[in-house]
Design a protein around this motif. Structure first.
Motif, mmCIF file in Angstrom:
data_model
loop_
_atom_site.group_PDB
_atom_site.id
_atom_site.type_symbol
_atom_site.label_atom_id
_atom_site.label_comp_id
_atom_site.label_asym_id
_atom_site.label_seq_id
_atom_site.Cartn_x
_atom_site.Cartn_y
_atom_site.Cartn_z
ATOM 1 N N UNK A 49 0.880 -1.263 0.112
ATOM 2 C CA UNK A 49 -0.084 -0.003 -0.156
ATOM 3 C C UNK A 49 0.891 1.228 -0.038
ATOM 4 N N UNK A 50 0.423 2.333 -0.822
ATOM 5 C CA UNK A 50 1.007 3.697 -0.668
ATOM 6 C C UNK A 50 0.374 4.317 0.253
ATOM 7 N N UNK A 51 1.303 4.893 1.079
ATOM 8 C CA UNK A 51 0.828 5.877 2.338
ATOM 9 C C UNK A 51 -0.104 6.788 1.449
ATOM 10 N N UNK A 84 -11.747 1.420 -12.137
ATOM 11 C CA UNK A 84 -10.821 2.050 -12.757
ATOM 12 C C UNK A 84 -9.399 2.170 -11.883
ATOM 13 N N UNK A 85 -9.287 1.611 -10.849
ATOM 14 C CA UNK A 85 -7.987 1.628 -10.055
ATOM 15 C C UNK A 85 -7.523 -0.123 -10.151
ATOM 16 N N UNK A 86 -7.747 -0.530 -11.009
ATOM 17 C CA UNK A 86 -7.266 -2.151 -11.045
ATOM 18 C C UNK A 86 -7.279 -2.352 -12.688
ATOM 19 N N UNK A 93 -5.851 -3.080 -5.849
ATOM 20 C CA UNK A 93 -6.560 -2.212 -6.396
ATOM 21 C C UNK A 93 -6.110 -0.615 -5.891
ATOM 22 N N UNK A 94 -5.952 0.304 -6.565
ATOM 23 C CA UNK A 94 -5.490 1.668 -6.375
ATOM 24 C C UNK A 94 -6.443 2.773 -6.931
ATOM 25 N N UNK A 135 -2.047 2.619 -14.999
ATOM 26 C CA UNK A 135 -3.542 3.420 -14.662
ATOM 27 C C UNK A 135 -3.782 3.497 -13.224
ATOM 28 N N UNK A 136 -2.897 2.902 -12.297
ATOM 29 C CA UNK A 136 -3.325 3.181 -10.984
ATOM 30 C C UNK A 136 -3.063 4.643 -10.469
ATOM 31 N N UNK A 137 -3.822 4.977 -9.797
ATOM 32 C CA UNK A 137 -3.861 6.345 -9.086
ATOM 33 C C UNK A 137 -3.035 6.366 -7.753
#
Length: 513
Positions: A49-51, A84-86, A93-94, A135-137
């Motif tokens: 995971x991104x902080x 849209x995060x996958x 998923x982001x 395409x992950x945010x």
């Protein structure tokens, strides 16, 4: 002077330091340190995971502006955002903060201008078939979905070209031009959007004969980070006018601008198209046959290798009955006589390397059946281990080093704790090692990424590349400097800053934040 995007990152780092975090962990490449409590070692190329501190919150004023402009084509619904995060990468998923469904270049301009005013990230989205997390945010942001921009704008048969909106997929284009006697050959397997294929410089099974998107894109319409619309290239087959902006944007992965229209080369449908499948005793025999075929100058249209593990998965998934052995899929294009001559030459070469059980497919439906089975190999592999995700390499090496590279990769994969397979467009030196990981098992992910790292470094040592067709995205950032060198990557960064000074175009991709 810092850009607004760089200032945001600096502010976040200062906040983390004040809170007692002594390291940074971005969604990109091999990391120097990890955030406290993260179980993943720093050497990992696979991020967790991104902080949330790195994500820029959606300003209320921006949301109101987008909602007023786009109505129900603007969404903050969780289901829409998660869709849209996958993508097909191994990353979690982001989701973005919001999604806009664009239907025209003007829509994209309006969305970009609104985001620019608020220094808010923008992520382009086609069909979601990316394998590298493009395409992950990772910093939050607005996803601009171009899938509704799906019109073929022009078919110029006499000039062997067409112009399409970015959301048109390759299968859709070929269906719409099938009565013209022309076709578009670039085939990455997935039914990807042509805008996305241009953005990632995609290629695939036909590259050995027809080239990549780099060779087949004549012109682009692009919305820049300033919200300006530029048109690169012309309808002419060649030009020496100024910098080649078309090639700059082809492969830029949405980090320099958003492609909204693409002008493409088309080709006459060959008089004869014949496919064949040949099975070999060993991986080495199959690769040797491919290398000799290419070095003899046989103009094969497709030449793909599939190992025995993947053949077993394909049979289960596609209900085929192919022998479970290292296999090469061929296709030959030309006149009836030339296609037959190519096929006979390849059959003779294959037999000299132990090839057997040639299965021929002359009828269109039989060719389609064979290649559909090959194209579905990735999804077939996922069924080997239900619930898994795939870590996929994309190395490409000079054809003279292909056998050494694939055999080296196979030896590396033999140490994996999870199912593995190899497939590839070996006619151009490109192949994919697939490791089917349990996404909930950090130790397994760690080892899979370490093996992935070995395979990539082996290819780089042979004068190859870390990515032949998938692009850098998130997963391969750590290898870009090793492949291109510090000075070349610094030049890339300066181009990025010049065209996107606020860092809003698909941030966190290609380069570390």
């Amino acid at each position: 002077m810092q850009t607004r995007g760089e200032a945001h990152v600096a502010e976040v780092l200062a906040t983390l330091a004040a809170a007692g975090f002594t390291g940074t962990r971005f969604w990109s490449g091999a990391y120097d340190r990890t955030l406290p409590g993260n179980p993943t070692p720093a050497a990992m190329n696979h991020p967790y995971a991104l902080s949330s501190a790195f994500k820029r919150p959606l300003p209320d004023a921006l949301a109101e502006r987008l909602r007023a402009r786009f109505g129900d084509r603007f969404s903050t619904a969780l289901a829409v955002r998660e869709h849209h995060g996958r993508d097909e990468s191994p990353f979690p998923v982001t989701p973005p903060d919001a999604v806009v469904f664009a239907e025209s270049t003007e829509d994209v301009v309006e969305a970009v201008l609104a985001c620019r005013e608020h220094t808010f990230p923008i992520i382009p989205f086609g069909v979601g078939s990316s394998l590298e997390g493009h395409l992950l945010a990772v910093q939050g942001g607005l996803t601009i979905d171009v899938s509704r921009m799906n019109r073929v704008l022009e078919i110029a048969g006499e000039d062997l070209l067409c112009t399409v909106q970015a959301g048109v997929t390759r299968k859709q284009l070929n269906a719409e031009i099938k009565d013209t006697g022309l076709f578009f050959p670039v085939d990455p397997g997935a039914d990807a959007s042509l805008g996305g294929m241009a953005a990632t410089r995609a290629s695939g099974t036909t590259t050995v004969r027809y080239g990549t998107m780099r060779e087949n894109v004549l012109a682009l319409t692009v919305v820049t980070a300033e919200g300006k619309v530029i048109r690169t290239g012309t309808r002419a087959r060649k030009s020496s006018a100024g910098y080649d902006l078309t090639r700059l944007f082809v492969g830029s992965e949405g980090t320099l601008g958003i492609v909204t229209e693409v002008t493409l080369r088309l080709y006459p449908v060959p008089e004869a198209m014949t496919a064949a499948v040949c099975h070999f005793p060993t991986l080495a025999d199959a690769v040797a046959a491919v290398i000799e075929t290419i070095q003899l100058g046989v103009p094969v249209a497709r030449c793909d290798f599939v190992d025995d593990v993947m053949i077993r998965a394909i049979n289960a998934h596609s209900k085929t009955t192919l022998p479970e052995a290292p296999t090469v899929f061929f296709e030959f294009h030309g006149s009836t006589a030339s296609a037959r001559e190519q096929a006979e030459t390849v059959q003779e070469v294959s037999r000299s390397h132990g090839g057997r059980d040639f299965e021929w497919a002359d009828r269109p439906e039989d060719r389609t059946r064979l290649w559909n089975a090959r194209h579905n190999a990735y999804f077939a592999a996922l069924q080997i281990r239900p619930g898994c995700r795939a870590v996929t390499t994309d190395t490409c090496v000079p054809i003279s080093r292909l056998a050494e590279s694939i055999e080296g990769a196979r030896a590396i994969l033999d140490r994996a704790p999870c199912p593995t397979a190899i497939v590839g467009h070996v006619g151009d030196g490109n192949f994919h090692a697939i490791l089917l990981i349990d996404p909930e098992n950090p130790a397994e992910i760690e080892l899979a990424e370490a093996l992935n790292d070995e395979i990539v470094r082996l290819a780089l040592a042979m004068g190859g590349t870390c990515t032949g067709e998938h692009g850098i995205g998130l997963h391969k950032i750590g290898y870009l400097v090793e492949e291109a060198g510090d000075d070349a990557v610094d030049l890339m960064r300066r181009i990025k800053r010049a065209l996107d000074p606020d860092g809003i175009m698909n941030p966190g991709k290609i380069f570390r934040a």
